[in-house]
Structures are given as structure tokens and as C-alpha cells.
Design an enzyme around this catalytic site. Structure first.
Site, PDB file in Angstrom:
ATOM      1  N   ASN A 186       0.793  -1.238   0.000  1.00 35.07           N
ATOM      2  CA  ASN A 186       0.000   0.000   0.000  1.00 35.07           C
ATOM      3  C   ASN A 186       0.830   1.296   0.000  1.00 35.07           C
ATOM      4  OD1 ASN A 186       0.810  -0.542   2.618  1.00 35.07           O
ATOM      5  ND2 ASN A 186      -1.129   0.079   3.563  1.00 35.07           N
ATOM      6  N   GLU A 199       4.934  -4.557  11.878  1.00 35.18           N
ATOM      7  CA  GLU A 199       3.935  -3.499  11.631  1.00 35.18           C
ATOM      8  C   GLU A 199       2.779  -4.172  10.906  1.00 35.18           C
ATOM      9  OE1 GLU A 199       3.941  -0.436  12.586  1.00 35.18           O
ATOM     10  OE2 GLU A 199       6.005  -0.055  13.174  1.00 35.18           O
ATOM     11  N   CYS A 240      -3.359   0.523   6.843  1.00 38.82           N
ATOM     12  CA  CYS A 240      -3.337  -0.319   8.048  1.00 38.82           C
ATOM     13  C   CYS A 240      -4.042   0.315   9.240  1.00 38.82           C
ATOM     14  CB  CYS A 240      -1.888  -0.603   8.413  1.00 38.82           C
ATOM     15  SG  CYS A 240      -0.878   0.882   8.531  1.00 38.82           S
ATOM     16  N   GLU A 283       8.024   2.489  14.083  1.00 32.21           N
ATOM     17  CA  GLU A 283       8.703   3.201  12.997  1.00 32.21           C
ATOM     18  C   GLU A 283       8.532   4.687  13.270  1.00 32.21           C
ATOM     19  OE1 GLU A 283       7.117   1.170   9.414  1.00 32.21           O
ATOM     20  OE2 GLU A 283       9.002   0.066   9.462  1.00 32.21           O
TER      21      GLU A 283
END
Ligand SMILES: NC(=O)c1ccc[n+]([C@@H]2O[C@H](COP(=O)([O-])OP(=O)(O)OC[C@H]3O[C@@H](n4cnc5c(N)ncnc54)[C@H](O)[C@@H]3O)[C@@H](O)[C@H]2O)c1
Ligand SMILES: C[N+](C)(C)CCCC=O
Length: 505
Positions: free
Chosen positions: A168, A265, A299, A479
């Protein structure tokens, strides 16, 4: 240096680009695939046309890439942080300079709108700039001990880190992983999603142009098999993975065999809580931002929209009005706000979720159908109309599972206590949001929601200065932000005796 795809692509119009250059990169150059037998077609989502072939890397290629990365790591990790910073800043500058071309190629491979892709590329260079700023600041501690002895700590690189990306945010994910890794003195071997193999290699070329040692940022193409080879490889110190929960579990299991560091993640089903005292216009805008970026394939999307019962009618009226007029179509046009989903199977899966929701009693207020743009070249594209579902209950499939498409489920609630309990009743914990004018309520709700991020009176903004990552099954590690340095480095303690050894023997 060989010409980049960016210089050779004839016209960056939808339906006009074919990529034939090799998409692997190690040893400071593009590398042709060893085997062309297992080629997989890569599609342009807006047209359904084949954009290129993806040749998955086998064990010999993975090994070559990792060896090349290790050789670069030995040089890079010995450089002063300030030297690394200068090279990373140059990489950020080159990305800024080439931003529009990179964004176009991202759109052609991914299907998202150009307006969004430009922001993604901006976030990518900002991330590299941010960690360049940190490369020169990495330091340990000095600890005074009895008798003049002392200890100090050194923050050291891990070695070769692997990055595995989702489809994505192809370029942005490669930057989010490589920037902190490189700042800390590591090398990275990155594997993009097999559906979006095209832009990671541009980042490799840019790092090379900026002056990193050959091999420092390598790209290997492939899917699950190549990912498996990377996770098992003894030369890899860390795996940073972005993708779904089921794949994340496999990555963690494989990496555990040789006790590699892992960042996960993963996916989510995030709640957005809209209280009756909110500023309604902003709450509606927030709900759209929480659901429809990148065709809903985000997400951290707030796909469970809990609205306090008293304002439900006004909220639904506004949100449906605005959803119906979202311009869907050619993602390279400036006015388009929603492009195509990543693949035909993904489109079918999302449409099936909408059908299942109807069967379970949800009401479709708008969208949820395949969309065929009037432009003939887009007829084979994977478009759908953005969807708002009402009459939802917490036990419905559309409310429990990550759909990863433009589908918003709206649910009523009565009290703060009730909605927090319902919002937390999920195995996921990536993000959350709250709209209210009551400052105490906002912070109380943020404290009580079990998620790695809580947006107050906004949604889906992610400045690189702030950490991003999940609670519960949405993963661990972070992150962005300062803390990510800790996930790409290890601490060595050095203990120094200044007197005689006081031996017990
Ligand atoms: N939390 C985050 O930051 C974040 C960001 C983007 C996407 N995501 C999540 O990613 C998912 C969508 O992306 P996707 O469909 O590309 O996910 P995916 O799990 O199907 O694939 C992700 C990556 O894993 C690789 N892979 C597949 N099997 C593997 C294996 N056995 N070993 C090693 N690697 C393997 C794929 O080739 C791909 O590169 C969603 O669940 C979304 O929520 C999370
Ligand atoms: C940049 N966003 C919108 C916060 C998305 C981050 C990556 C999640 O898929």
C-alpha cells in the site's frame, strides 16, 4: 550510472508505461534475474494491463544480496555519524528533486491518486532527513563506579537488516525502514510486495547516487518464498516486517529460529469515536480521512466509526453526502481523489465483504459496487465506489475483520464507558481516534484506548517525528520518531577497572 526507469519511461500517462529494466539491486547496480522461469505478471491497477514481470529471487540471489549488504555494512558502520548524515541528506535532496516522477511511477504501480502519492514521497524524504539529523547524535552513557572504575555504553549497529514491505505504501515503507537502519550504521536488504516491485529500486539508485557504499541498500524481488529465505538467512540480524497479521506471525516464527531482532507493523481494525459534543464538520472530514485514503487500503484506518446516538442522523447525512461525491477514476489526474484497488482478487474480496455485511443485516447507504470509469482505457481497472454501512453491530464480519478497502462501518453508542469497552474488544490495536470538544474527555479516552496511536480531533496524519506502531496483534516495535533508533541498534556495555582485580579466588 545506467539510466533509471524515471528517465526512460516514455510518457507517464495511465496505460502508457511498461517497465522492462531489472528490478533487483545489489553490489551498487541493478541485477538481472538469474531465472526467468517463475515470472509473475505485475498489473497496473487502473487499467488491469501488465506493467512488468516480477522475477522472484532464489537462494543464490538472496545470498549474493546479503553478502553485498554485509560488505557495505563493514564500511558504513565505521563511518562517523556525521558522515552518514551528509550522505543521507543528499539522498533526501535527490528524492525531493525527483518527487513528481517517483510519485507518478508509484501511482502507475499502486493505483492510488497522484495527490496522495506526492504526499507519500514527501514523507519518505522527510523521514530520511529526520534520521540523518539523528545519525550524528547517537551516543552512549558514562557511568562512574566505585574506586575510580567506570563503565560506558556504546550504541552499535545490528548488521544486515531485512525490510519486507506491504503493497500500500511501496516507496514510503522502504524509506521508513531504511532511514533509521542506515542512520544507525546498518545495511538493508529490502523486499517489496510482489504486487508493487517498481519503486523500491529507485530508492536504491538514489542512495547510490548520494554516495552510500555499494551494497548498503539492496532490493530483492519476490513473494513468500523469497521472504522465507530472508527470514531464515544466518547473515541477517533483524527483520522489519510490514504486512498482515498471518504473515507477521510466520515472519516472527522463522526469525525466532536464529533469534533475530523483529519489528512487526501489522494490520488493524481501528475504532474512531465521535462524541455528540464534537465539531461535526471536522468529525465528518476525520471519518473520511480515516477510511478512504489509498482506496481504504491503509493499516491504521478507523473503519469502526462509533457515533454517539444523538448526532447519528446528522453525521450519516453529511458523511454520505461527502462520500458520494468523491471523484473516483484515473489516479494520475489531479482532481481524482480515489484510484483503483491493488488487484482484482483484492477488489473481489472487498466487494464480498460488502455482500456479507448486507446478509448480516447492515444497510448500504452508498457505494460498495464495482465502478467503471467512462474513460475506455480504465475499463479493466480495479475500481469500486466508496461505501458507508449503517445498521452495523459489533458481531458482524465487516466490524470485526480488516477489510482493506473503502468500506466504513458506522455504529451507534450511548456512553463513554460503553464505547471504550466496545472499541477495545478486538485483537488488533494499531490506531484509534476521538472527536470531542471536551479536553478532559479527549485525554481520558486516549489513555483508555488500547492502541499504539490515538488521534484527537483528526485522523491518519503521521509526521515522521512521532512513533508509529501497534499494540496487541497489530505488532510491536515502532517506525518513525526517536525511539526507532533503539529498534535498529544494540547497546554494548564496557566496564573499565582502574585498580587491581579484587579476586575471590
Ligand atoms: N502497521 C503498518 O505499519 C502497516 C502498514 C502497511 C500495511 N500493513 C498491513 O499489511 C497488510 C496488507 O499488505 P499485504 O497484503 O502486502 O500483506 P501480506 O502480509 O500479504 O504481505 C506483506 C509482505 O510479506 C511478504 N510475505 C508473504 N509471505 C511471506 C512469508 N511467508 N515470509 C516472508 N514474507 C512473506 C509479501 O511478499 C509482502 O512483501 C494489511 O493487513 C495492512 O494492515 C501494516
Ligand atoms: C501514512 N499513513 C496514512 C499514516 C499510513 C501509514 C502506513 C499504513 O498503512
Amino acid at each position: 550510472m545506467a539510466q533509471s526507469i524515471l528517465d526512460t519511461m516514455p510518457g507517464a500517462a495511465t496505460g502508457a508505461v511498461v517497465v522492462t529494466d531489472p528490478l533487483n539491486f545489489w553490489g551498487g547496480q541493478r541485477v538481472k534475474p538469474r531465472l526467468e522461469a517463475n515470472a509473475e505478471p505485475v498489473f497496473e491497477p487502473a487499467t488491469g494491463r501488465v506493467l512488468c514481470q516480477m522475477f522472484p529471487c532464489g537462494s543464490q540471489e538472496v545470498d549474493e544480496a546479503i553478502k553485498s549488504a554485509h560488505a557495505a555494512y563493514l564500511k558504513w558502520s565505521k563511518m562517523a555519524g556525521m558522515e552518514r548524515a551528509r550522505i543521507m541528506l543528499e539522498a533526501a535532496r535527490i528524492i525531493r528533486e525527483k518527487r513528481d516522477k517517483i510519485a507518478k511511477l508509484e501511482v502507475i504501480n499502486n493505483g492510488k491518486s497522484i495527490t496522495e502519492a506526492v504526499v507519500d514521497i514527501d514523507i519518505a524524504w522527510q523521514c530520511i532527513e529526520y534520521y540523518a539529523g539523528m545519525a550524528g547524535t547517537l551516543a552512549g552513557q558514562h557511568v562512574q563506579l566505585p574506586g575510580g572504575a567506570f563503565a560506558y555504553t556504546r550504541r552499535e549497529a545490528l548488521g544486515v537488516c531485512v525490510g519486507i514491505g506491504a503493497f500500500n505504501y511501496p516507496f514510503q515503507i522502504a524509506a521508513w525502514k531504511s532511514a533509521p537502519a542506515l542512520a544507525c550504521g546498518n545495511a538493508m536488504v529490502f523486499k517489496p510486495s510482489p504486487m508493487t516491485p517498481v519503486t523500491a529500486v529507485l530508492l536504491a539508485e538514489i542512495y547510490k547516487e548520494a554516495g552510500v557504499p555499494d551494497g548498503l541498500f539492496c532490493v530483492v524481488q519476490g513473494g513468500a518464498d523469497t521472504g522465507t529465505l530472508l527470514c531464515h538467512h544466518p547473515g541477517v540480524a533483524k527483520v522489519s516486517f510490514t504486512g498482515s497479521v498471518p504473515t507477521g506471525k510466520k515472519v516472527m516464527e522463522m526469525s525466532s529460529k536464529s533469534v533475530k531482532h523483529v519489528t512487526l507493523e501489522l494490520g488493524g481494525k481501528s475504532p474512531l469515536l465521535i462524541f455528540k459534543d464534537c465539531e461535526l464538520e471536522n468529525a465528518v472530514k476525520g471519518a473520511l480521512m480515516a477510511n478512504f485514503l489509498t482506496q481504504g487500503q491503509v493499516c491504521c484506518n478507523g473503519t469502526r466509526v462509533y457515533v454517539q446516538r444523538e448526532i447519528m442522523p446528522q453525521f450519516l447525512e453529511e458523511v454520505v453526502k461527502k462520500t458520494k461525491v468523491i471523484p473516483v477514476g484515473d489516479p494520475l489526474l489531479d482532481d481524482t481523489r480515489m484510484g483503483a484497488l491493488i488487484s482484482k482478487p483484492q477488489l473481489d474480496k472487498v466487494l464480498a465483504y460488502v455482500n456479507q455485511a448486507k446478509k448480516e443485516g447492515a444497510r448500504v447507504l452508498c457505494g460498495g459496487d464495482p465502478f467503471v470509469p467512462s474513460d475506455p482505457k480504465l475499463k479493466g481497472g480495479y475500481f469500486m465506489s466508496p461505501c458507508v454501512l449503517d445498521n452495523c453491530r459489533d458481531d458482524m464480519t465487516c466490524v470485526k475483520e480488516e477489510i482493506f478497502g473503502p468500506v466504513m462501518s458506522v455504529l451507534p453508542f450511548d456512553t463513554e464507558e460503553e464505547v471504550i469497552q466496545r472499541a477495545n474488544n478486538t485483537p488488533f490495536g494499531l490506531a484509534s481516534g476521538v472527536f470531542t470538544r471536551d479536553i478532559s474527555r479527549a485525554h481520558r479516552v486516549a489513555e483508555n484506548l488500547q492502541a499504539g496511536t490515538c488521534f484527537i480531533n483528526n485522523y491518519n496524519i503521521s509526521p515522521v517525528e512521532v512513533p508509529f506502531g501497534g499494540y496487541k496483534m497489530s505488532g510491536f516495535g515502532r517506525e518513525n520518531g526517536q525511539v526507532t533508533i533503539e529498534y535498529y541498534s544494540q547497546l554494548k556495555t564496557v566496564v573499565v577497572e582502574m585498580g587491581d582485580v579484587d579476586s575471590l579466588f
